[in-house]
Motif scaffolding. Structure first.
Motif, short mmCIF file in Angstrom:
data_model
loop_
_atom_site.label_atom_id
_atom_site.label_comp_id
_atom_site.label_asym_id
_atom_site.label_seq_id
_atom_site.Cartn_x
_atom_site.Cartn_y
_atom_site.Cartn_z
N PRO A 65 105.80 3.34 15.02
CA PRO A 65 105.53 2.36 16.07
C PRO A 65 104.36 1.45 15.70
N ARG A 66 104.43 0.23 16.15
CA ARG A 66 103.37 -0.74 15.88
C ARG A 66 103.22 -1.65 17.09
N THR A 67 102.03 -2.18 17.25
CA THR A 67 101.73 -3.07 18.36
C THR A 67 101.88 -4.51 17.92
N VAL A 68 102.66 -5.27 18.66
CA VAL A 68 102.93 -6.67 18.35
C VAL A 68 102.50 -7.53 19.53
N ILE A 69 101.75 -8.59 19.26
CA ILE A 69 101.35 -9.55 20.29
C ILE A 69 102.36 -10.69 20.27
N ALA A 70 102.82 -11.08 21.46
CA ALA A 70 103.86 -12.11 21.52
C ALA A 70 103.56 -13.10 22.64
N MET A 71 104.21 -14.23 22.55
CA MET A 71 104.20 -15.22 23.63
C MET A 71 105.63 -15.40 24.12
N ARG A 72 105.78 -16.01 25.26
CA ARG A 72 107.11 -16.19 25.83
C ARG A 72 107.77 -17.43 25.25
N ALA A 73 109.02 -17.30 24.85
CA ALA A 73 109.76 -18.44 24.31
C ALA A 73 110.10 -19.42 25.43
N ARG A 74 110.17 -20.69 25.09
CA ARG A 74 110.45 -21.72 26.08
C ARG A 74 111.80 -21.51 26.74
N GLU A 75 112.74 -20.97 26.01
CA GLU A 75 114.10 -20.82 26.54
C GLU A 75 114.18 -19.82 27.69
N LEU A 76 113.15 -19.00 27.88
CA LEU A 76 113.15 -18.06 29.01
C LEU A 76 112.94 -18.77 30.33
N GLY A 77 112.48 -20.00 30.28
CA GLY A 77 112.24 -20.74 31.51
C GLY A 77 111.13 -20.13 32.32
N ARG A 78 111.39 -19.89 33.60
CA ARG A 78 110.37 -19.35 34.49
C ARG A 78 110.49 -17.84 34.67
N LYS A 79 111.34 -17.22 33.91
CA LYS A 79 111.47 -15.77 34.02
C LYS A 79 110.16 -15.09 33.65
N SER A 80 109.68 -14.24 34.53
CA SER A 80 108.41 -13.56 34.29
C SER A 80 108.63 -12.34 33.42
N VAL A 81 107.68 -12.08 32.55
CA VAL A 81 107.68 -10.88 31.72
C VAL A 81 106.57 -9.98 32.27
N VAL A 82 106.91 -8.74 32.61
CA VAL A 82 105.94 -7.84 33.23
C VAL A 82 105.87 -6.54 32.44
N VAL A 83 104.83 -5.77 32.72
CA VAL A 83 104.67 -4.46 32.08
C VAL A 83 105.86 -3.58 32.44
N GLY A 84 106.39 -2.91 31.44
CA GLY A 84 107.57 -2.08 31.62
C GLY A 84 108.85 -2.75 31.16
N ASP A 85 108.81 -4.05 30.96
CA ASP A 85 110.00 -4.76 30.50
C ASP A 85 110.36 -4.33 29.09
N ARG A 86 111.66 -4.26 28.83
CA ARG A 86 112.18 -4.09 27.47
C ARG A 86 112.70 -5.45 27.04
N VAL A 87 112.21 -5.93 25.92
CA VAL A 87 112.45 -7.30 25.51
C VAL A 87 112.96 -7.35 24.07
#
Length: 341
Positions: A65-87
């Motif tokens: 396992p490794r920790t990755v820092i990410a940003m939200r892609a524009r194509e997601l629109g206004r969909k919120s990403v929250v803790v617990g999400d599988r992405v």
């Protein structure tokens, strides 16, 4: 020969390059090279994701396992990403310092724990995703328990389809029996902890599950987290002797893996209210299967708090226990009012 500018051939038409020159399409990139990730923290548009390993349910067994820092892609629109999400992630997913991946897809959620700012706020906010257990942390003293807040958390748990677990802390300062008697008709599992004892029983209840911890500031939630996950180092608050309330020490939700078993806990910031504007009376009634059939005889749009509610006759006929109906109405009243006791 003079040119007639009123007539233009196709060769005369020129499209200025820019944003309007590309044909629009509804087709989105497939991102076949994306990898799975589990969101463990959110901070100002940056998402901390765990990739690989067999503890997050996203990587292949044996992957480190490794920790990755990410940003939200524009194509997601206004969909919120929250803790617990599988992405799904693309870009640099190596986990090296100063690298940034992109979240391109949010996998379907199995559950969403939601709340509103207050009971008049029409906007509901997802707190965490994919949890299967809501741990309602309440101190027996310092600060004193607030059953109204417990009731509201129960309503949110039933609405989200989460199994509630009542965790009573500071049993070395006050007895637990009076509060447990209040919730006995609901059959809610519970754990009682005290400062001078380990939290082994709570650890057993969390094993193999994704549990979210909710409670007022000062009830000992961070102390529990530090006992369950010694490396967490969550700040511990003190209770104000004047107001009887604690200070907010956890500023954002964070997911932590339990070291003793396959399981996760999500620690959330201390809350002082739990808005339920998104919950309907039928959502709460669904958590009482012994009363649902009796409610079929209720008048239209019955609140189950009114005088002509058919549930009174249902209980009087012996189809359900009166204490269960009292509990239902206490939760319905908590939904309509505030959480002040």
């Amino acid at each position: 020969m003079a040119r007639d500018w009123g007539r233009l051939d196709e060769d005369d038409v020129r499209v200025r390059p820019g944003r309007g020159s590309r044909p629009r399409t509804r087709r989105r990139p497939a991102h076949e090279d994306s990898v799975g990730g589990f969101v463990t923290a959110v901070d100002r548009g940056r998402y901390t994701c765990l990739v690989g390993g067999n503890g997050d349910g996203t990587g292949r067994k044996g992957d480190r396992p490794r920790t990755v820092i990410a940003m939200r892609a524009r194509e997601l629109g206004r969909k919120s990403v929250v803790v617990g999400d599988r992405v799904r992630l693309v870009g640099d997913v190596s986990g090296r310092a100063d690298t940034l991946a992109r979240v391109v897809r949010i996998e379907p959620r199995t559950s969403t724990l939601r709340r509103t700012a207050d009971d008049t706020d029409p906007i509901e906010r997802v707190i965490v995703a994919n949890a299967d257990q809501l741990v309602i942390v309440t101190a027996l003293a310092d600060p004193p328990p607030r059953p109204g807040m417990i009731d509201r958390c129960l309503v949110a748990a039933y609405d989200a389809g989460l199994e509630p677990l009542l965790c009573l802390t500071k049993a070395d300062l006050a007895p637990s029996d009076p509060l447990l008697e209040t919730y006995a008709p609901l059959g809610i599992p519970y754990v009682v902890t005290r400062k001078d004892e380990p939290v082994d029983h709570l650890d057993e209840c969390l094993a193999g599950r994704l549990s979210v911890l909710v409670g007022h500031s000062g009830v000992g939630k961070s102390t529990l987290v530090n006992a369950l996950v010694p490396d967490a180092e969550r700040a511990v608050s003190e209770v104000n002797p004047v107001t009887g309330r604690g200070r907010h020490t956890s500023s954002s939700a964070v997911a932590l893996q339990l070291p003793s078993a396959e399981g996760w806990i999500i620690d959330t910031p201390g809350v002082r209210s739990f808005g339920l504007a998104h919950v309907t009376p039928d959502d709460i009634l669904g958590a009482f299967p012994d009363l649902v059939e009796g409610a079929a005889e209720c008048p239209p749009h019955c609140t189950h708090l009114q005088a002509d509610c058919a549930l009174d006759a249902w209980v009087a006929a012996g189809h359900a226990d009166a204490a269960r109906l009292d509990s239902l109405r206490r939760l319905l009243a908590a939904r309509e009012g505030d959480d002040t006791d």
